[in-house]
Every structure is written in structure tokens, then in C-alpha cells.
Design a protein around this motif. Structure first.
Motif, short mmCIF file in Angstrom:
data_model
loop_
_atom_site.label_atom_id
_atom_site.label_comp_id
_atom_site.label_asym_id
_atom_site.label_seq_id
_atom_site.Cartn_x
_atom_site.Cartn_y
_atom_site.Cartn_z
N VAL A 47 11.23 68.47 0.62
CA VAL A 47 11.08 68.35 2.07
C VAL A 47 9.67 67.87 2.43
O VAL A 47 8.68 68.37 1.89
N VAL A 48 9.62 66.90 3.34
CA VAL A 48 8.37 66.52 3.98
C VAL A 48 8.50 67.04 5.41
O VAL A 48 9.20 66.44 6.22
N PRO A 49 7.90 68.21 5.72
CA PRO A 49 8.08 68.80 7.06
C PRO A 49 7.58 67.86 8.16
O PRO A 49 6.47 67.35 8.10
N MET A 50 8.48 67.61 9.14
CA MET A 50 8.16 66.72 10.25
C MET A 50 8.39 67.47 11.56
O MET A 50 9.21 68.37 11.62
N GLU A 51 7.66 67.05 12.60
CA GLU A 51 7.92 67.59 13.93
C GLU A 51 7.89 66.45 14.92
O GLU A 51 7.18 65.46 14.72
N GLU A 52 8.67 66.60 15.98
CA GLU A 52 8.73 65.56 16.99
C GLU A 52 7.56 65.73 17.94
O GLU A 52 7.26 66.83 18.38
N GLN A 53 6.90 64.61 18.24
CA GLN A 53 5.81 64.64 19.22
C GLN A 53 6.12 63.61 20.29
O GLN A 53 6.60 62.52 19.99
N ILE A 54 5.85 63.97 21.53
CA ILE A 54 6.08 63.06 22.64
C ILE A 54 4.76 62.36 22.97
O ILE A 54 3.75 63.03 23.23
N GLU A 55 4.78 61.04 22.92
CA GLU A 55 3.59 60.27 23.29
C GLU A 55 3.91 59.52 24.57
O GLU A 55 5.03 59.07 24.78
N ILE A 56 2.92 59.40 25.46
CA ILE A 56 3.12 58.63 26.68
C ILE A 56 2.27 57.37 26.56
O ILE A 56 1.04 57.44 26.47
N LYS A 57 2.97 56.23 26.48
CA LYS A 57 2.30 54.93 26.34
C LYS A 57 2.80 54.02 27.44
O LYS A 57 4.00 53.89 27.62
N ASP A 58 1.91 53.42 28.16
CA ASP A 58 2.26 52.53 29.27
C ASP A 58 3.22 53.22 30.25
O ASP A 58 4.18 52.61 30.73
N GLY A 59 2.99 54.50 30.50
CA GLY A 59 3.81 55.24 31.44
C GLY A 59 5.20 55.61 30.93
O GLY A 59 6.01 56.15 31.67
N LYS A 60 5.49 55.31 29.66
CA LYS A 60 6.80 55.63 29.10
C LYS A 60 6.66 56.70 28.03
O LYS A 60 5.74 56.68 27.23
N LYS A 61 7.61 57.66 28.06
CA LYS A 61 7.62 58.70 27.04
C LYS A 61 8.28 58.14 25.78
O LYS A 61 9.31 57.47 25.85
N LYS A 62 7.66 58.44 24.65
CA LYS A 62 8.21 57.97 23.38
C LYS A 62 8.12 59.12 22.37
O LYS A 62 7.05 59.71 22.19
N ALA A 63 9.25 59.45 21.75
CA ALA A 63 9.28 60.53 20.76
C ALA A 63 9.00 59.94 19.38
O ALA A 63 9.63 58.96 18.98
N THR A 64 8.04 60.52 18.68
CA THR A 64 7.75 60.07 17.32
C THR A 64 7.76 61.27 16.39
O THR A 64 7.46 62.40 16.82
N LEU A 65 8.09 61.03 15.13
CA LEU A 65 8.05 62.10 14.14
C LEU A 65 6.71 62.04 13.43
O LEU A 65 6.30 60.99 12.94
N LYS A 66 6.03 63.18 13.38
CA LYS A 66 4.73 63.26 12.70
C LYS A 66 4.85 64.29 11.58
O LYS A 66 5.54 65.30 11.71
#
Length: 178
Positions: A47-66
Motif C-alpha cells: 500500500v502507498v497510503p493516499m489521501e484526497e486533497q481539494i485544491e482551488i485553482k482559477d476559482g475551481k475546486k479540484k480533488a487530487t490524491l496526495k
């Protein structure tokens, strides 16, 4: 020959240190080697433990896995000379976490806190049983179990408040059987 049950009983989670950015390559290469060598009972999960992070770019929410622990991969395995050698010699692996070259398995508490493995909670009560609330705002109230929801890890208890029965939702850990 060790039975399947004994294999899963003896397997423990170990932390493998990798070069930064190599976590997924290490996981993929290790999975390939485990399959090719038929070592599934020795190296059971990677397992490579990942968590979802919400980034706001150009006024848009974007979910990324870190990656939760960059530079580390968790491996559930039975430690033997062969399994140690296989993991240790994957390209990108710098070693196991532990003093010297001795890998130290994670404790159940560490595994729980990392959210790596789901532990089925032990519930020693059933619908209709009398229980006492042992923590939270309703501490010391007594009630009857109405429903047990294993998926949500919650229990609905009918508690007598101000002379009437009131259903309340509680965590499994908040009650004890009378």
C-alpha cells in the motif's frame, strides 16, 4: 506446510523506505515479482497510503490524491530471509524502517491510526440488549439496543430521557453491555 489461516495470522505490516517519487514504481515492481515467484502468501498486500486533497485553482475546486507518507510504502508480509531479500532488492527501495537492518512491524494501533487496514469492531451486544452509555453527553444513561449498523460502525439505542424513550445514534465504543 503452513495453513492459509496461519499465514494471515503471522503476516505483519512493515514500512519500506524508498527514494522519493519511487513509491508507486516500488509497489508495481514488488507486485510483479510476488506474482512471478508465487509469493502471495508471504507478501500479501502493498500500500502507498493516499489521501484526497481539494485544491482551488482559477476559482475551481479540484480533488487530487496526495501521498500521506512520501518516501514510504507499507507492505503486509511474513518476514523470512527470502521475502526480506525480495523487498530489499526492489529498485528504489533503500531499506526497511527499524533499528539497524532489523525491520520492525507496525502495531495494531499504528495501523488503525493510519487507516491502512479496516478492523472489524468486536460487538458483544445485540438488538434488545440493555446497555450503558460510557462516554459522551449521555454518559451513564441506560438504554436498549434498537439497531446495529456495522458499515457505519454506529448503534441506535433507545434511551429514557425526561420520561420518554428517545432513539440516539452512538459509536460502538460509547456503550457497554449491562
Amino acid at each position: 506446510m503452513i495453513s492459509d489461516n496461519e499465514f494471515s495470522e503471522n503476516a505483519k505490516w512493515y514500512v519500506v523506505h524508498t527514494y522519493s517519487g519511487y513509491e508507486n514504481k516500488v509497489k508495481a515492481n514488488l507486485e510483479k515479482i510476488v506474482e512471478n515467484r508465487g509469493m502471495q502468501e508471504y507478501i500479501q498486500d502493498i500500500v502507498v497510503p493516499m489521501e484526497e486533497q481539494i485544491e482551488i485553482k482559477d476559482g475551481k475546486k479540484k480533488a487530487t490524491l496526495k501521498k500521506v507518507f512520501p518516501g514510504y510504502v507499507l507492505v503486509k508480509m511474513i518476514m523470512s530471509d527470502e521475502s526480506w531479500y525480495v523487498v530489499r532488492n526492489i529498485r528504489g527501495v533503500t531499506g526497511f524502517v527499524g533499528p539497524g537492518s532489523k525491520p520492525v512491524p507496525l502495531s495494531d494501533e499504528e495501523i488503525k491510526s493510519m487507516g491502512v487496514e479496516e478492523f472489524a469492531p468486536i460487538v458483544d451486544y445485540e438488538v434488545g440488549d440493555s446497555v450503558r452509555v460510557i462516554s459522551g453527553p449521555l454518559e451513564n444513561f441506560i438504554g436498549a439496543v434498537e439497531e446495529i449498523n456495522m458499515d457505519r460502525k454506529k448503534v441506535r439505542v433507545s434511551v429514557s430521557m425526561f420520561g420518554r424513550e428517545t432513539p440516539v445514534e452512538l459509536e460502538f465504543s460509547q456503550i457497554t453491555k449491562l
